[in-house]
Design a protein around this motif. Structure first.
Motif, mmCIF file in Angstrom:
data_model
loop_
_atom_site.group_PDB
_atom_site.id
_atom_site.type_symbol
_atom_site.label_atom_id
_atom_site.label_comp_id
_atom_site.label_asym_id
_atom_site.label_seq_id
_atom_site.Cartn_x
_atom_site.Cartn_y
_atom_site.Cartn_z
ATOM 1 N N THR A 15 0.274 5.637 8.510
ATOM 2 C CA THR A 15 -1.071 6.092 8.887
ATOM 3 C C THR A 15 -1.424 5.593 10.284
ATOM 4 O O THR A 15 -1.944 6.355 11.108
ATOM 5 C CB THR A 15 -2.099 5.606 7.835
ATOM 6 O OG1 THR A 15 -1.814 6.259 6.605
ATOM 7 C CG2 THR A 15 -3.522 5.915 8.250
ATOM 8 N N VAL A 68 -3.914 -0.033 4.871
ATOM 9 C CA VAL A 68 -3.380 1.334 4.896
ATOM 10 C C VAL A 68 -1.871 1.253 5.111
ATOM 11 O O VAL A 68 -1.329 0.170 5.327
ATOM 12 C CB VAL A 68 -4.027 2.189 6.023
ATOM 13 C CG1 VAL A 68 -5.504 2.386 5.773
ATOM 14 C CG2 VAL A 68 -3.782 1.583 7.395
ATOM 15 N N THR A 114 0.852 -1.192 0.000
ATOM 16 C CA THR A 114 0.000 0.000 0.000
ATOM 17 C C THR A 114 0.884 1.237 0.000
ATOM 18 O O THR A 114 1.671 1.434 0.922
ATOM 19 C CB THR A 114 -0.889 0.023 1.264
ATOM 20 O OG1 THR A 114 -1.563 -1.226 1.360
ATOM 21 C CG2 THR A 114 -1.904 1.151 1.220
ATOM 22 N N ASP A 140 -3.091 5.735 0.821
ATOM 23 C CA ASP A 140 -4.329 5.492 1.551
ATOM 24 C C ASP A 140 -5.004 6.836 1.805
ATOM 25 O O ASP A 140 -4.615 7.841 1.204
ATOM 26 C CB ASP A 140 -4.050 4.713 2.841
ATOM 27 C CG ASP A 140 -3.084 5.448 3.759
ATOM 28 O OD1 ASP A 140 -2.790 6.623 3.471
ATOM 29 O OD2 ASP A 140 -2.615 4.869 4.740
ATOM 30 N N GLU A 141 -5.987 6.842 2.690
ATOM 31 C CA GLU A 141 -6.757 8.078 2.861
ATOM 32 C C GLU A 141 -5.914 9.226 3.416
ATOM 33 O O GLU A 141 -6.139 10.382 3.075
ATOM 34 C CB GLU A 141 -7.959 7.824 3.777
ATOM 35 C CG GLU A 141 -7.583 7.364 5.187
ATOM 36 C CD GLU A 141 -8.771 7.279 6.114
ATOM 37 O OE1 GLU A 141 -9.808 6.772 5.680
ATOM 38 O OE2 GLU A 141 -8.653 7.725 7.270
#
Lengths: 164, 69
Positions: free
Chosen positions: B29, B25, A54, A57-58
């Motif tokens: 994060t 994610v 990943t 992401d957000e």
């Protein structure tokens, strides 16, 4: 593909682009760098899709959005200011082509007009291209700067006990 | 928002990397959320709570002072 491999590939593509730019200047073929640039972007885009880890992401999307918005806010002011200046330069002389018939060189009041043509000199286009590149570099630097700022704000490079 | 992700991670013997992979994610994060630098979206907050099998209020508590940042 691993994330680090992707970054390595992106770096190699950037180096190749620099080489092709040089070649393009040497050969005086602008199409070469233009096509290579688009192909390079496509290659990076396709490689990014193959990264298994990943990488976005957000939170990264939010950082990107905020950086892009701030860049837009600053760069439109810079673009507008430069464009206003360019417009003043452009409209301070009549637009259009040089008159088809040369003016009478004996007319003293026209000597000035002959030595300094009253139409836009062609090399202005070259300056315009360089100006565009400078502005583009400004946008890139602004974006990177804002991205670093927001990345720090939202904890991009924090370390924790797992990394020590 | 305050959160107890670190506590729940410890309870489930999970690293940040492991939790990040489970939730799709980045590890950064999870780290940023734990440190209170980033408030997750409602969707991600629910994902985290569901992953640990608890109510969202168990993991996240609204902090008035932190909310104004």
């Amino acid at each position: 593909m691993k994330r680090n491999s992707f970054y390595l590939l992106a770096g190699i593509v950037a180096l190749i682009e620099v080489g092709i730019f040089w070649l393009s200047v040497e050969l005086e073929k602008p199409l070469l760098i233009q096509v290579a640039f688009v192909l390079g972007i496509l290659l990076i885009y396709m490689a990014r899709k193959r990264v298994e880890e990943t990488i976005e992401d957000e939170r990264t999307a939010m950082i990107t959005q905020k950086a892009a918005l701030r860049t837009l806010e600053v760069s439109w002011v810079a673009f507008f200011a430069l464009s206003l200046g360019s417009a003043v330069v452009a409209f301070s002389r009549p637009l259009g082509l040089r008159p088809p018939h040369p003016l009478d060189p004996n007319a003293t009041h026209l000597v000035m007009r002959l030595t300094e043509p009253d139409v836009l000199p062609f090399n202005l286009f070259g300056r315009f291209a360089v100006g565009q590149l400078v502005l583009l570099c400004l946008v890139i630097f602004l974006y990177v700067g804002f991205r670093v700022y927001y990345a720090r704000k939202y904890g991009e490079w924090d370390r924790d006990e797992e990394q020590d | 928002m305050k959160n107890k992700i670190k506590v729940y991670r410890a309870m489930h013997d999970l690293t940040q990397e492991g939790l990040a992979n489970e939730l799709g994610v980045t590890r950064q994060t999870i780290l940023a959320i734990e440190k209170g630098k980033y408030d997750p979206s409602l969707e991600l907050a629910f994902k985290i709570a569901r992953f640990f099998g608890v109510a969202i209020e168990e993991v996240f508590t609204y902090d008035n002072a932190a909310g104004s940042k």
